[in-house]
Design an enzyme around this catalytic site. Structure first.
Site, PDB file in Angstrom:
ATOM      1  N   GLU A   1      37.532 107.176  76.743  1.00 28.29           N
ATOM      2  CA  GLU A   1      38.537 107.336  77.680  1.00 28.29           C
ATOM      3  C   GLU A   1      39.447 106.089  77.704  1.00 28.29           C
ATOM      4  OE1 GLU A   1      37.229 109.189  81.368  1.00 28.29           O
ATOM      5  OE2 GLU A   1      37.414 111.210  80.811  1.00 28.29           O
TER       6      GLU A   1
ATOM      7  N   ARG B   1      34.513 118.825  71.765  1.00 29.13           N
ATOM      8  CA  ARG B   1      33.889 117.786  72.690  1.00 29.13           C
ATOM      9  C   ARG B   1      32.517 117.849  73.181  1.00 29.13           C
ATOM     10  NH1 ARG B   1      36.907 116.492  78.642  1.00 29.13           N
ATOM     11  NH2 ARG B   1      35.364 115.271  79.321  1.00 29.13           N
TER      12      ARG B   1
ATOM     13  N   ASP C   1      31.631 117.569  81.495  1.00 26.48           N
ATOM     14  CA  ASP C   1      32.079 116.684  82.387  1.00 26.48           C
ATOM     15  C   ASP C   1      31.722 117.030  83.947  1.00 26.48           C
ATOM     16  OD1 ASP C   1      33.195 114.127  83.975  1.00 26.48           O
ATOM     17  OD2 ASP C   1      34.972 114.578  83.408  1.00 26.48           O
TER      18      ASP C   1
ATOM     19  N   GLU D   1      22.508 111.139  84.513  1.00 26.38           N
ATOM     20  CA  GLU D   1      23.689 110.766  85.353  1.00 26.38           C
ATOM     21  C   GLU D   1      24.208 112.009  85.977  1.00 26.38           C
ATOM     22  OE1 GLU D   1      26.951 108.174  83.934  1.00 26.38           O
ATOM     23  OE2 GLU D   1      28.445 109.873  84.485  1.00 26.38           O
TER      24      GLU D   1
ATOM     25  N   GLU E   1      33.673 115.633  92.324  1.00 28.17           N
ATOM     26  CA  GLU E   1      35.035 115.713  91.741  1.00 28.17           C
ATOM     27  C   GLU E   1      35.400 117.145  91.395  1.00 28.17           C
ATOM     28  OE1 GLU E   1      34.983 113.391  88.249  1.00 28.17           O
ATOM     29  OE2 GLU E   1      36.865 114.165  87.371  1.00 28.17           O
TER      30      GLU E   1
HETATM   31  C1  BDP Z   1      35.166 111.920  84.932  1.00 23.82           C
HETATM   32  C2  BDP Z   1      36.558 111.511  85.852  1.00 23.82           C
HETATM   33  C3  BDP Z   1      36.907 110.018  85.468  1.00 23.82           C
HETATM   34  C4  BDP Z   1      35.590 109.051  85.122  1.00 23.82           C
HETATM   35  C5  BDP Z   1      34.940 109.829  84.254  1.00 23.82           C
HETATM   36  C6  BDP Z   1      33.625 108.929  83.697  1.00 23.82           C
HETATM   37  O1  BDP Z   1      37.326 112.413  85.828  1.00 23.82           O
HETATM   38  O2  BDP Z   1      37.856 109.638  86.432  1.00 23.82           O
HETATM   39  O3  BDP Z   1      36.271 107.877  84.742  1.00 23.82           O
HETATM   40  O4  BDP Z   1      34.592 110.970  84.797  1.00 23.82           O
HETATM   41  O5  BDP Z   1      32.552 109.486  83.762  1.00 23.82           O
HETATM   42  O6  BDP Z   1      34.556 113.066  85.511  1.00 23.82           O
HETATM   43  O7  BDP Z   1      33.769 107.671  83.451  1.00 23.82           O
END
Ligand code: BDP
Length: 687
Positions: free
Chosen positions: A279, A323, A352, A374, A380
């Site tokens: 990211e 992905r 995610d 993790e 979130e």
């Molecule tokens: C996602 C979040 C993002 C985090 C990312 C991560 O939306 O803000 O930075 O994970 O795991 O769920 O680094």
């Protein structure tokens, strides 16, 4: 507590009935329940007899906790030679004896005595003590860590309980009392590591290390090590070097020197959690190198100090590759080549932290490199701190999923805790959910997610049900309240899956804030893998992402027989159906209904569940203090409202593709799709 006691004495002395009545009222006010005490609510005015055969700051804490709270017979704490109790490892303990005649807690190391003391007090607080005690415990994972996504200047990424509890601008001179309270709460559930913040490179220096040292000093007696997140290109960002290439001599030297400096302040610093080439974060690939080169380079620099590197596998790029397959593809080729102080940190699912995902195929697959799970504790994707979502069931589902890596019963738990593979390093991480809010987590029930993470990190075979029950007993009461509310907790995550994303749907969230529904979301120029349509693939024919052999073939990353099971639409667990298949609207589900009807019933079921939670909760009023009762009641109202919003948004939108009526026995939509599509929630807390 102290105030209460003093007031009662005052009442007796004064013998003035009117004044007593007045003071009684005052007592109630003093006891206003704000959730700040978490699950640690036992009386602290007991005067128990506690002795130890050794002295240390950690043993002093164990003594103090028992001395002030333990109501049974005298307790003896004993450090015993490790050889005598080899099965206990570093952190384990044995508790034996009888609550009426005497208890002894034995452990090879001081932290075992601390954990043993908390165990005993937990049994007492939950009302689960039997008179004869014979307990032996040692943890499933060596490192049990909470990752904070806090920013150095206060905000918390995906935090819904206010700003960060770490006050870097006040440290090291001003020490918030919360640091110690936080350490205590974590130690009480067996957490032994906290990654506090991701340090901006320009602050990765002695000034910051002094601040960090102040916290490390508070954590140390609780046996909690401090860790940090760090940017890979730090050597460049501070202007020292022109590159952060992990194979460059000067870069390697820079890291070695930095480590020497850092460890001169904190000799037991734990290590780093590193997000690289993910990211937009910098990483070794920016310099033509690999994750392996990057992780091993920092691992070498920290190895002389016994530090570890938790290298995150949360990587994906907007390519043609699904992905869900990318982390596996990037990391599997390096299996067995990482240094022994590197562990690969993998989110529970391949995308995610969605309300439901199948487990990541890296679990069980990487057999020669330690892999850690993790989990996300902060909600979130599950309604922030507004929705009641007990995540113990999510954690249990993942830990008990069978990877089949070594035949049947090769669970994710066993594949990560060293049972199946000879991992030298074992760890588990949870993304924390605390902030400045008085109740720490925003929603009182969000405390349970922090609690269950710690408990399952300690023992990955515990059930979500047992942990929720003991949490309720300690946090609320041991009365009639427990079973009905436990029932809400155990149904809560499934309810959210139903009203948000049933049957394997995922990532239907609104752009960026991840709170409300936006399956239609389309942001011009946006990465396609950040848009819901990438995931749901709704069209006139049907719904879902084809990850079978005829599609992206993500199923190939799983072991047999799971691969065939996921691949075959008839055999695929319906909870993951639309994760692995693009399914026709008229496909016949196991219930006999069409996919479209089944979808509608799931959304409707989610709404009904929350309404039921409201009813159960309201009936609990006699057993709960007014403050927490009202707070949770108001949160449930928000949740009920949001559940209808989710149901209407998703069904009305998908209906534009299915062209089918919503089954007539289901509550009708109360919104218009057009209106829902106009909602923009810019004000919601995020980042
Ligand atoms: C996602 C979040 C993002 C985090 C990312 C991560 O939306 O803000 O930075 O994970 O795991 O769920 O680094």
């Amino acid at each position: 507590m102290v105030e209460n006691f003093t007031i009662l004495i005052a009442m007796c002395k004064l013998r003035n009935i009117w004044l007593s009545v007045f003071l009684l009222g005052y007592t109630v006010t003093l006891f206003a329940e704000d959730g700040s005490r978490l699950w640690l609510r036992a009386e602290t005015n007991v005067n128990a007899e506690v002795k130890a055969n050794k002295k240390s700051p950690t043993i002093d804490i164990a003594i103090e906790e028992l001395h002030t709270q333990w109501k049974g017979a005298p307790v003896q704490l004993n450090i015993v030679p490790a050889k005598k109790m080899p099965a206990l490892g570093n952190d384990g303990y044995a508790i034996t004896g009888n609550t009426l005649t005497g208890i002894s807690i034995s452990a090879p190391m001081e932290q075992g005595l601390l954990y043993g003391a908390y165990h005993l007090l937990r049994l007492q607080a939950a009302g689960n003590l039997s008179s004869a005690i014979d307990i032996t415990e040692s943890p499933s994972y060596a490192v049990r860590i909470i990752n904070h996504w806090d920013h150095i200047n206060g905000p918390v990424t995906r935090g819904y309980a206010g700003h960060s509890i770490w006050k870097w601008n006040e440290l090291p001179d001003t020490i918030s009392p919360r640091y110690k309270e936080y350490a205590r709460a974590n130690a009480s559930i067996g957490i032994n590591g906290i990654s506090l913040v991701s340090v901006p490179p320009q602050m990765f220096n002695a000034d910051f290390f002094k601040k960090l040292k102040a916290i490390a000093d508070i954590f140390r007696p609780y046996h909690i090590k401090v860790y940090l997140g760090i940017g890979f290109s730090s050597p460049m960002a501070v202007g020292d070097l022109k590159t952060a290439d992990p194979l460059n001599k000067d870069v390697r030297k820079w890291w070695r020197n930095k480590m020497n400096e850092l460890y001169s302040f904190i000799p037991d610093f734990g290590g780093f959690v590193i997000k690289a080439n993910s990211e937009g974060a910098s990483g070794p690939q920016d310099f033509g190198r690999t994750h392996l080169d990057g992780a091993n380079m920092i691992a070498d620099a920290i190895a002389p100090h016994n530090g570890i590197i938790m290298w995150r596998a949360f990587v994906y790029h907007p390519t043609e590759v699904d992905r869900a397959k990318q982390a596996y593809q990037e990391f599997m080729p390096f299996d067995g080549q990482f240094r022994s102080n590197v562990i690969i940190q993998v989110k529970n699912g391949p995308i995610d932290f969605q309300p439901r995902e199948p487990f990541s195929p890296l679990f069980g697959a990487m057999q020669k490199t330690p892999v850690m799970i993790e989990f996300q504790i902060t909600q979130e994707y599950l309604g922030f701190s507004n929705h009641l979502a007990y995540l113990g069931t999510t954690y249990e589902e993942c830990l008990k999923s069978d990877t089949y890596a070594r035949g049947a019963n090769s669970t994710v738990g066993k594949a990560t805790d060293g049972t199946l593979f000879n991992y030298k390093l074992t760890a588990i991480a949870g993304i924390g959910n605390v902030g400045e809010d008085i109740n720490w987590c925003g929603h009182h029930f969000a405390q349970a997610n922090w609690y269950v993470f710690g408990r399952m990190a300690w023992n990955n075979k515990l059930t979500a049900e047992d942990v929720a029950r003991e949490w309720l007993q300690q946090t609320f009461t041991n009365k009639e309240f427990v079973e009905p509310v436990l029932n809400i907790m155990l149904r809560s995550r499934e309810a959210i899956v139903d009203y948000m994303m049933p049957l394997g749907l995922h990532h239907l969230f609104a752009w960026d804030h991840h709170y409300g529904p936006e399956p239609w979301c389309d942001v011009p120029g946006a990465r396609h893998d950040w848009l819901p349509s990438y995931y749901h693939k709704a069209d006139k024919i049907g719904l879902g992402f084809n990850r079978s052999v005829s599609g992206s073939n993500a199923v190939e990353q799983y072991f047999q027989p799971l691969r065939d099971e996921y691949n075959n639409i008839e055999q695929c667990d319906e909870r993951y159906l639309l994760w692995f298949h693009h399914v026709s609207w008229i496909y016949k589900m196991k219930s006999g209904r069409t996919l479209w009807d089944e979808l509608c019933y799931h959304y409707d079921q989610g709404v009904k569940e929350v309404r039921d939670f409201q009813k159960i909760w309201d009936a609990m009023e006699p057993y709960v203090d007014t403050e927490r009762f009202a707070h949770i009641q108001s949160k449930l109202r928000i949740q009920a409202h949001d559940a209808v919003w989710w149901k209407d948004a998703c069904l009305l939108y998908f209906q534009t593709f299915s062209q089918k009526p919503i089954p007539y026995d289901i509550e009708r939509p109360i919104h218009n799709l057009d209106d829902l599509m106009k909602i923009k929630l810019d004000l919601l807390p995020h980042n």
